[in-house]
Design an enzyme around this catalytic site. Structure first.
Site, PDB file in Angstrom:
ATOM      1  N   ASP A  41     -12.598 -23.572 -17.339  1.00 20.46           N
ATOM      2  CA  ASP A  41     -12.781 -24.734 -18.223  1.00 20.46           C
ATOM      3  C   ASP A  41     -11.881 -24.679 -19.454  1.00 20.46           C
ATOM      4  OD1 ASP A  41     -14.898 -25.358 -16.458  1.00 20.46           O
ATOM      5  OD2 ASP A  41     -16.300 -24.192 -17.664  1.00 20.46           O
ATOM      6  N   GLU A  51     -16.961 -34.922 -14.689  1.00 19.37           N
ATOM      7  CA  GLU A  51     -17.183 -34.049 -15.843  1.00 19.37           C
ATOM      8  C   GLU A  51     -15.848 -33.673 -16.478  1.00 19.37           C
ATOM      9  OE1 GLU A  51     -19.380 -31.062 -13.781  1.00 19.37           O
ATOM     10  OE2 GLU A  51     -17.619 -30.200 -12.805  1.00 19.37           O
TER      11      GLU A  51
END
Length: 510
Positions: free
Chosen positions: A16, A180
């Site tokens: 991420d 997301e």
């Protein structure tokens, strides 16, 4: 001759990624989940070579992760810069609630610092049950938090510590699941909405839409997905969740997560960070690596190369731990020391083994390759049954391997595993022992061989575990599995309440 680099640029459990450029410097943050200190911060001059410079949360009283399950905690942080301050937003993923209760599963944290490495302010919690926050500042200086699902926009006050308007979802993605990792980028009069879709497993991708107004209506990019691994046989898979950055010369690049397969569809190292070039089309859309998917080898950005020397041998001669170390959860600082016995990491054995979140002060570093060796020198004199200390290959409380010196009616070397909550002693060897031992793990793809020595010259095999797929995101069948395998040191007093110390002279990773 032009320089080339290989993906991933940051190897091991660094998922991420979020990036920001400030003048000639680049800064990145990655998810750390339940590990502490939380939110690793790295610095680079050339986008390829990165050095850990700190963590956003370093104080136990600022964030308590001690009761959170594996792969909960800090999700998908974002780093930004505005008016001389660095901002880090992150999701705090709490434990699930029982079926007969309701409650908030997530909060979003905000912290600030004048310095990229910190120290950062104590996190302020925004009680919004969304994930993957990023920070967008519009041309008029208004602050917004961008979260999933889709592109959900929440207006914040000037200090980013309070919500000033209801959240609005302005784009739901292209129709795939798990939309997301959202970001808003403003360029040439357009607001570009950039998301990850398809789940953070195989089939992950990056998609884009744009609008003239922040709140829409958003039109789909005709080139979607702008990044996706379509070759099932390629080693780099799970590519998505990216953030764009512009270089000083105007070029654009993207950092994104990926996973390298290890003898099948098993990403033992977890999700890593990759880099690829971005080109803007004539009709104003960003495309990554000319839509060829993630690259294994790529021409380096047009920046001066600046490398950093990573520390792979630690003799614990400093009064501070290196930034490459992480505790499994919040440590009990009174139970470890680098100064009580100089040039040693002293660990006071705790009351809980590795198979519970109550375990503390397990010290770990990320595995970076599918083949490596890790070894330790341990000074330890256990006296009561099951007092033990040693080396661990650790995915979480449900999956790990331990090679230790243990007292059990005498001194023994024990090799054991926890495979999805099934604990097995693989081998146990009686040894003559004088208080000093060397332990080693030799990892080659899915096979792990373990050795001990009493003189660091003659090594004896303690056992081989040939199928270690359980140390991977795909091999975990209990709970969430978003992290990666780490290697390090631990101690356990057998649950008998004793407070014996184990002294680790050095740790080697090569």
């Amino acid at each position: 001759m032009k320089n080339v680099y290989n993906n991933p640029i940051i190897r091991g459990f660094f998922p991420d990624p979020s990036i920001v450029r400030v003048n000639d410097d680049f800064y990145m943050v990655n998810s750390t989940f339940q590990y502490f200190p939380a939110i690793v911060i790295q610095h680079s001059k050339d986008l390829v070579h990165w050095e850990i410079i700190g963590h956003a949360v370093t104080e136990n009283e600022h964030l308590d992760l001690s009761e959170l399950a594996d792969s909960h905690g800090i999700w998908a942080p974002d780093i930004s810069y505005f008016n001389g301050e660095f901002y880090i937003f992150a999701t705090l993923r709490l434990n699930n609630y029982p079926e007969n209760q309701t409650g908030q599963l997530r909060k979003n944290l905000v912290m600030k610092s004048k310095n990229p490495e910190g120290p950062y302010s104590k996190p302020v919690a925004l009680d919004l049950d969304y994930i993957d926050p990023s920070h967008f500042i519009d041309d008029d200086g208004t602050h917004y938090m961008i979260t999933a699902p889709g592109i959900t926009i929440t207006k914040l006050n000037e200090n980013c510590d309070a919500v000033t308007a209801p959240s609005i979802c302005v784009w739901e993605g292209t129709g795939l699941n798990a939309v997301e990792g959202p970001h808003i980028l403003k360029k040439d009069g357009y607001y570009y909405a950039i998301v990850a879709e398809g789940g953070t497993e195989y089939g992950h991708q990056i998609s884009v839409a744009r609008a003239r107004n922040l709140f829409g209506e958003y039109e789909l990019c005709p080139y979607n997905p702008i990044l996706k691994q379509k070759d099932e046989n390629a080693q780099i898979q799970r590519a998505g969740h990216g953030k764009l950055v512009q270089l000083q010369n105007g070029d654009w690049w993207v950092v994104y997560l990926c996973g390298r397969t290890n003898e099948g569809r098993f990403t033992t190292l977890g999700r890593e960070t990759a880099l690829d070039p971005v080109r803007w089309t004539s009709d104003g859309w960003p495309i990554i690596n000319d839509l060829k998917g993630p690259s294994s080898e790529q021409l380096s950005p047009a920046l001066p190369t600046v490398t950093y020397e990573e520390k792979y041998f630690d003799d614990f001669d400093s009064d501070k731990l290196g930034f490459h170390w992480e505790f499994a959860r919040n440590p009990k600082h009174e139970c470890w020391s680098l100064t009580e016995r100089n040039n040693y990491f002293r660990l006071q054995l705790g009351d809980f083994d590795l198979d519970t979140i109550k375990n503390y002060n397990t010290l770990l570093r990320r595995e970076k390759e599918h083949t490596y060796e890790a070894s330790i020198k341990l000074n330890f004199l256990p006296e009561k049954n099951e007092e033990q200390a040693g080396l661990t290959c650790y995915y979480g409380i449900h999956n790990f391997i331990k090679l230790c010196l243990v007292f059990h009616d005498g001194f023994k070397v024990r090799l054991s595993e926890n495979r999805n909550d099934i604990i097995t002693i693989i081998n146990e060897i009686d040894i003559p022992y004088q208080g000093e031992i060397y332990l080693k793990a030799c990892v080659h793809k899915q096979e792990r061989s373990f050795y001990y020595s009493v003189d660091n010259k003659e090594w004896v095999c303690a056992g081989v575990i040939s199928d270690c797929r359980f140390l991977s995101d795909e091999g975990v069948s209990v709970g969430k599995h978003h992290t990666g395998t780490l290697v390090g040191i631990y101690g356990y007093n057998g649950g008998n309440g004793s407070r014996v110390n184990a002294d680790f002279d050095w740790f080697s990773y090569e």
